[in-house]
Design a protein around this motif. Sequence first.
Motif, PDB file in Angstrom:
ATOM      1  N   LEU A 115      56.971 -59.211   7.543  1.00 53.72           N
ATOM      2  CA  LEU A 115      56.663 -60.619   7.296  1.00 53.72           C
ATOM      3  C   LEU A 115      55.178 -60.799   6.983  1.00 53.72           C
ATOM      4  N   ARG A 116      54.910 -61.466   5.865  1.00 52.39           N
ATOM      5  CA  ARG A 116      53.535 -61.775   5.477  1.00 52.39           C
ATOM      6  C   ARG A 116      53.411 -63.294   5.348  1.00 52.39           C
ATOM      7  N   VAL A 117      52.346 -63.833   5.909  1.00 52.15           N
ATOM      8  CA  VAL A 117      52.153 -65.278   5.952  1.00 52.15           C
ATOM      9  C   VAL A 117      50.921 -65.663   5.149  1.00 52.15           C
ATOM     10  N   ASN A 118      51.075 -66.662   4.285  1.00 53.62           N
ATOM     11  CA  ASN A 118      49.960 -67.182   3.503  1.00 53.62           C
ATOM     12  C   ASN A 118      49.031 -67.984   4.422  1.00 53.62           C
ATOM     13  N   VAL A 119      47.756 -67.588   4.472  1.00 53.37           N
ATOM     14  CA  VAL A 119      46.791 -68.252   5.353  1.00 53.37           C
ATOM     15  C   VAL A 119      45.539 -68.622   4.565  1.00 53.37           C
ATOM     16  N   SER A 120      44.730 -69.489   5.184  1.00 52.16           N
ATOM     17  CA  SER A 120      43.518 -69.964   4.538  1.00 52.16           C
ATOM     18  C   SER A 120      42.400 -70.067   5.564  1.00 52.16           C
ATOM     19  N   PHE A 121      41.173 -69.814   5.129  1.00 53.01           N
ATOM     20  CA  PHE A 121      40.028 -70.063   5.995  1.00 53.01           C
ATOM     21  C   PHE A 121      39.806 -71.569   6.086  1.00 53.01           C
ATOM     22  N   LYS A 122      39.705 -72.056   7.306  1.00 54.26           N
ATOM     23  CA  LYS A 122      39.522 -73.486   7.508  1.00 54.26           C
ATOM     24  C   LYS A 122      38.220 -73.982   6.890  1.00 54.26           C
ATOM     25  N   LYS A 123      37.186 -73.144   6.883  1.00 51.75           N
ATOM     26  CA  LYS A 123      35.855 -73.588   6.459  1.00 51.75           C
ATOM     27  C   LYS A 123      35.693 -73.706   4.944  1.00 51.75           C
ATOM     28  N   ASN A 124      36.424 -72.885   4.182  1.00 50.05           N
ATOM     29  CA  ASN A 124      36.177 -72.903   2.740  1.00 50.05           C
ATOM     30  C   ASN A 124      37.424 -72.775   1.869  1.00 50.05           C
ATOM     31  N   GLY A 125      38.601 -72.654   2.479  1.00 47.01           N
ATOM     32  CA  GLY A 125      39.841 -72.617   1.696  1.00 47.01           C
ATOM     33  C   GLY A 125      40.172 -71.293   1.052  1.00 47.01           C
ATOM     34  N   ALA A 126      39.400 -70.231   1.327  1.00 42.60           N
ATOM     35  CA  ALA A 126      39.730 -68.914   0.758  1.00 42.60           C
ATOM     36  C   ALA A 126      41.084 -68.451   1.299  1.00 42.60           C
ATOM     37  N   TYR A 127      41.959 -67.993   0.404  1.00 40.67           N
ATOM     38  CA  TYR A 127      43.325 -67.630   0.773  1.00 40.67           C
ATOM     39  C   TYR A 127      43.502 -66.135   0.943  1.00 40.67           C
ATOM     40  N   GLY A 128      44.424 -65.781   1.829  1.00 37.32           N
ATOM     41  CA  GLY A 128      44.778 -64.393   2.036  1.00 37.32           C
ATOM     42  C   GLY A 128      46.185 -64.288   2.593  1.00 37.32           C
ATOM     43  N   SER A 129      46.547 -63.082   3.007  1.00 33.70           N
ATOM     44  CA  SER A 129      47.879 -62.802   3.526  1.00 33.70           C
ATOM     45  C   SER A 129      47.749 -62.123   4.885  1.00 33.70           C
ATOM     46  N   MET A 130      48.388 -62.710   5.897  1.00 38.50           N
ATOM     47  CA  MET A 130      48.297 -62.186   7.257  1.00 38.50           C
ATOM     48  C   MET A 130      49.599 -61.494   7.649  1.00 38.50           C
TER      49      MET A 130
END
Length: 198
Positions: A92-107
């Motif tokens: 399972l991979r979850v789409n996440v974002s940094f709260k401070k700047n909106g940069a996206y990644g996969s957790m």
Amino acid sequence: MENEKLKVLELAYHHNKFNKTAVFESFGFEITEARIIKNSYDKARNYILIDKGESDGIKTDTGVISTDGIIGIINQTTESFSSILSLLHRDLRVNVSFKKNGAYGSMSWRGDHPKKMKLDDISTLNPVFIGDTLVTGGMSDYFPYGIPLGTVSKIDRPKFEGYYDIDVELFSNLTQKEFVYIIKNKNLDQIEKLNPDE
């Protein structure tokens, strides 16, 4: 207006005063509470069983949350019970974002510790620091944007430009859960009609 909604959601999680209906209906999600009857967290691919199923309106491919984070995604249902693909499942991979700047990644979880996750696809063009907060990215049909997930606990930067190697510590302890909330995106049919990949 949208910032106010996100703040309400954030406060609801952090203060454990979870007005399920009011908060999530404002995001276009309907919610059903369920009790965990079985929870595995010591395998590479973990599942959770809950006491709600098809007769309660539960469907596969819907998100599941708790009062302090996300739990996983419904992957199987019977009339009275459902199985959740746990956040502690290596596939399972979850789409996440940094709260401070909106940069996206996969957790994702690598099977080491139930509160330790890996964050991938974050370019070194983005500044990252220990303690940065991660939230749901909102780029999936499962979860709305802005649910607090955890903080950056370790950062390894490559010698040359590329992508960080980042560890995340979850706010939520998935080994100590009794109740969960299934959230169904009420606008999913409309979204799918506009999906250019379909």
